[in-house]
Design a protein around this motif. Sequence first.
Motif, PDB file in Angstrom:
ATOM      1  N   GLU A  24       0.786  -1.262  -0.141  1.00 44.86           N
ATOM      2  CA  GLU A  24       0.024  -0.025   0.048  1.00 44.86           C
ATOM      3  C   GLU A  24       1.078   1.287   0.076  1.00 44.86           C
TER       4      GLU A  24
ATOM      5  N   ARG B 274       2.664  10.537  -5.940  1.00 50.71           N
ATOM      6  CA  ARG B 274       1.858   9.129  -6.217  1.00 50.71           C
ATOM      7  C   ARG B 274       0.510   9.437  -5.901  1.00 50.71           C
TER       8      ARG B 274
ATOM      9  N   ARG C 242       0.111  -3.888  -5.234  1.00 52.20           N
ATOM     10  CA  ARG C 242       0.819  -2.534  -5.757  1.00 52.20           C
ATOM     11  C   ARG C 242       0.286  -1.962  -6.872  1.00 52.20           C
TER      12      ARG C 242
HETATM   13  P1  AP5 Z   1       8.859   2.047  -5.252  1.00 56.15           P
HETATM   14  O1  AP5 Z   1      10.310   1.470  -4.769  1.00 56.15           O
HETATM   15  O2  AP5 Z   1       8.857   3.441  -5.746  1.00 56.15           O
HETATM   16  O3  AP5 Z   1       8.257   1.098  -6.211  1.00 56.15           O
HETATM   17  P2  AP5 Z   1       7.208   0.987  -7.361  1.00 56.15           P
HETATM   18  O4  AP5 Z   1       6.907   2.415  -7.855  1.00 56.15           O
HETATM   19  O5  AP5 Z   1       6.243  -0.008  -7.223  1.00 56.15           O
HETATM   20  O6  AP5 Z   1       8.297   0.706  -8.600  1.00 56.15           O
HETATM   21  P3  AP5 Z   1       9.488  -0.123  -8.792  1.00 56.15           P
HETATM   22  O7  AP5 Z   1      10.854   0.306  -8.029  1.00 56.15           O
HETATM   23  O8  AP5 Z   1       8.730  -1.408  -8.324  1.00 56.15           O
HETATM   24  O9  AP5 Z   1       9.551  -0.373 -10.373  1.00 56.15           O
HETATM   25  P4  AP5 Z   1      10.213   0.666 -11.302  1.00 56.15           P
HETATM   26  O10 AP5 Z   1       9.291   1.391 -12.196  1.00 56.15           O
HETATM   27  O11 AP5 Z   1      11.254   1.580 -10.537  1.00 56.15           O
HETATM   28  O12 AP5 Z   1      10.984  -0.254 -12.337  1.00 56.15           O
HETATM   29  P5  AP5 Z   1      12.703  -0.887 -12.360  1.00 56.15           P
HETATM   30  O13 AP5 Z   1      13.175   0.207 -13.071  1.00 56.15           O
HETATM   31  O14 AP5 Z   1      13.282  -1.323 -11.026  1.00 56.15           O
HETATM   32  O15 AP5 Z   1       7.771   1.983  -3.879  1.00 56.15           O
HETATM   33  C1  AP5 Z   1       7.826   1.098  -3.082  1.00 56.15           C
HETATM   34  C2  AP5 Z   1       6.881   1.241  -2.146  1.00 56.15           C
HETATM   35  O16 AP5 Z   1       7.352   2.500  -1.287  1.00 56.15           O
HETATM   36  C3  AP5 Z   1       5.601   1.585  -2.466  1.00 56.15           C
HETATM   37  O17 AP5 Z   1       4.750   0.459  -2.764  1.00 56.15           O
HETATM   38  C4  AP5 Z   1       4.972   2.367  -1.261  1.00 56.15           C
HETATM   39  O18 AP5 Z   1       4.619   1.617  -0.233  1.00 56.15           O
HETATM   40  C5  AP5 Z   1       6.110   3.099  -0.748  1.00 56.15           C
HETATM   41  N1  AP5 Z   1       5.993   4.706  -1.526  1.00 56.15           N
HETATM   42  C6  AP5 Z   1       7.190   4.803  -2.391  1.00 56.15           C
HETATM   43  N2  AP5 Z   1       7.057   6.123  -2.916  1.00 56.15           N
HETATM   44  C7  AP5 Z   1       5.836   6.414  -2.235  1.00 56.15           C
HETATM   45  C8  AP5 Z   1       4.946   7.683  -2.185  1.00 56.15           C
HETATM   46  N3  AP5 Z   1       5.616   8.826  -2.943  1.00 56.15           N
HETATM   47  N4  AP5 Z   1       3.872   7.688  -1.468  1.00 56.15           N
HETATM   48  C9  AP5 Z   1       3.460   6.834  -0.898  1.00 56.15           C
HETATM   49  N5  AP5 Z   1       4.283   5.466  -0.803  1.00 56.15           N
HETATM   50  C10 AP5 Z   1       5.484   5.517  -1.290  1.00 56.15           C
HETATM   51  O19 AP5 Z   1      12.489  -2.092 -13.192  1.00 56.15           O
HETATM   52  C11 AP5 Z   1      12.060  -3.145 -12.804  1.00 56.15           C
HETATM   53  C12 AP5 Z   1      12.511  -4.541 -13.384  1.00 56.15           C
HETATM   54  O20 AP5 Z   1      12.474  -4.270 -14.863  1.00 56.15           O
HETATM   55  C13 AP5 Z   1      14.022  -4.669 -13.290  1.00 56.15           C
HETATM   56  O21 AP5 Z   1      14.398  -5.745 -13.095  1.00 56.15           O
HETATM   57  C14 AP5 Z   1      14.455  -3.760 -14.558  1.00 56.15           C
HETATM   58  O22 AP5 Z   1      15.987  -4.628 -14.796  1.00 56.15           O
HETATM   59  C15 AP5 Z   1      13.524  -4.533 -15.537  1.00 56.15           C
HETATM   60  N6  AP5 Z   1      13.456  -3.496 -16.770  1.00 56.15           N
HETATM   61  C16 AP5 Z   1      13.247  -1.972 -16.616  1.00 56.15           C
HETATM   62  N7  AP5 Z   1      13.082  -1.467 -17.892  1.00 56.15           N
HETATM   63  C17 AP5 Z   1      13.235  -2.684 -18.836  1.00 56.15           C
HETATM   64  C18 AP5 Z   1      12.967  -2.410 -20.114  1.00 56.15           C
HETATM   65  N8  AP5 Z   1      12.777  -1.489 -20.754  1.00 56.15           N
HETATM   66  N9  AP5 Z   1      12.791  -3.652 -20.575  1.00 56.15           N
HETATM   67  C19 AP5 Z   1      13.143  -4.970 -20.061  1.00 56.15           C
HETATM   68  N10 AP5 Z   1      13.254  -4.951 -18.544  1.00 56.15           N
HETATM   69  C20 AP5 Z   1      13.334  -3.852 -18.087  1.00 56.15           C
END
Ligand code: AP5
Length: 231
Positions: free
Chosen positions: A69, A100, A183
């Motif tokens: 969440e 967000r 999420r």
């Molecule tokens: P947060 O850490 O921000 O997670 P998220 O938004 O769920 O995003 P992710 O980090 O999971 O994904 P990403 O888009 O950064 O993808 P990535 O580059 O890593 O938040 C975590 C938690 O914190 C939230 O659930 C909440 O509880 C809290 N929170 C954070 N900010 C908040 C706020 N402002 N307000 C309230 N709560 C908050 O890539 C993912 C994977 O895909 C990697 O393995 C990567 O190598 C691969 N990949 C990336 N790009 C490509 C591509 N083009 N092709 C193939 N693979 C790819």
Amino acid sequence: MALEQRPVGKLDRAVIFLGPPGSGKGTQAKVLAAKCCVPHLSTGDMLREHVANGSTLGLKAKPIMERGELVPDSLVLKMVAERIERPDCSHGFVFDGFPRTVTQAKYLGELLKRQGFKQPFVIHMVIGNALLIRRLTGRRTCKVGGEIYNIYDRPPKVEGICDNDGGELIQRPDDREEVIRQRLHAYEKQTSPLVSYYRRLGFLHEIDASKSVAEVEQEIIQAVSGIRGAR
Ligand code: AP5
């Protein structure tokens, strides 16, 4: 010189990465911030650091993040306001995962205006849900430098070890499938309204995030190069 090798130059504003979990915000925000010589501000990373340190904020955020969440606005806004007041943010910064909610976006708008920044540039990472589960369950992150890998699409040279600094690669606790679903639900309900909010303001730039990492990076650099000198 090839486009992706050219320095993008200094920013004079906030660049905001907006997109669902797994769309590649962290992967691309890190690269863009390094190219622009400005800080990469990931609210997810900041909160995970608080959790690891056992701070008061971390203790409150931990169970919420484990459920997939959103952490309450009141806690996140204070943390962000303190961070962007630091001197390293004076030429701009790249936000990853913030704002967000519409409340967070409105607060940020006021903060940026007060500090004399130009209007933010919002990169909307557009991608279908089908790819997201594979990306998130396959993600591994370096415990030392934070480099992001994917066991399917972007594996390290040696399994479990970071290519850059030899750090251990770990899986985030919220990258289990049942938490991922929560999420994605939180994104749809609370964050996706920001797409129309920023579109109405004319700040939104859409990127096809389903392409390869290199292609997405090139599109982003091209888009950001175009804003320098703008309003
Ligand atoms: P947060 O850490 O921000 O997670 P998220 O938004 O769920 O995003 P992710 O980090 O999971 O994904 P990403 O888009 O950064 O993808 P990535 O580059 O890593 O938040 C975590 C938690 O914190 C939230 O659930 C909440 O509880 C809290 N929170 C954070 N900010 C908040 C706020 N402002 N307000 C309230 N709560 C908050 O890539 C993912 C994977 O895909 C990697 O393995 C990567 O190598 C691969 N990949 C990336 N790009 C490509 C591509 N083009 N092709 C193939 N693979 C790819």
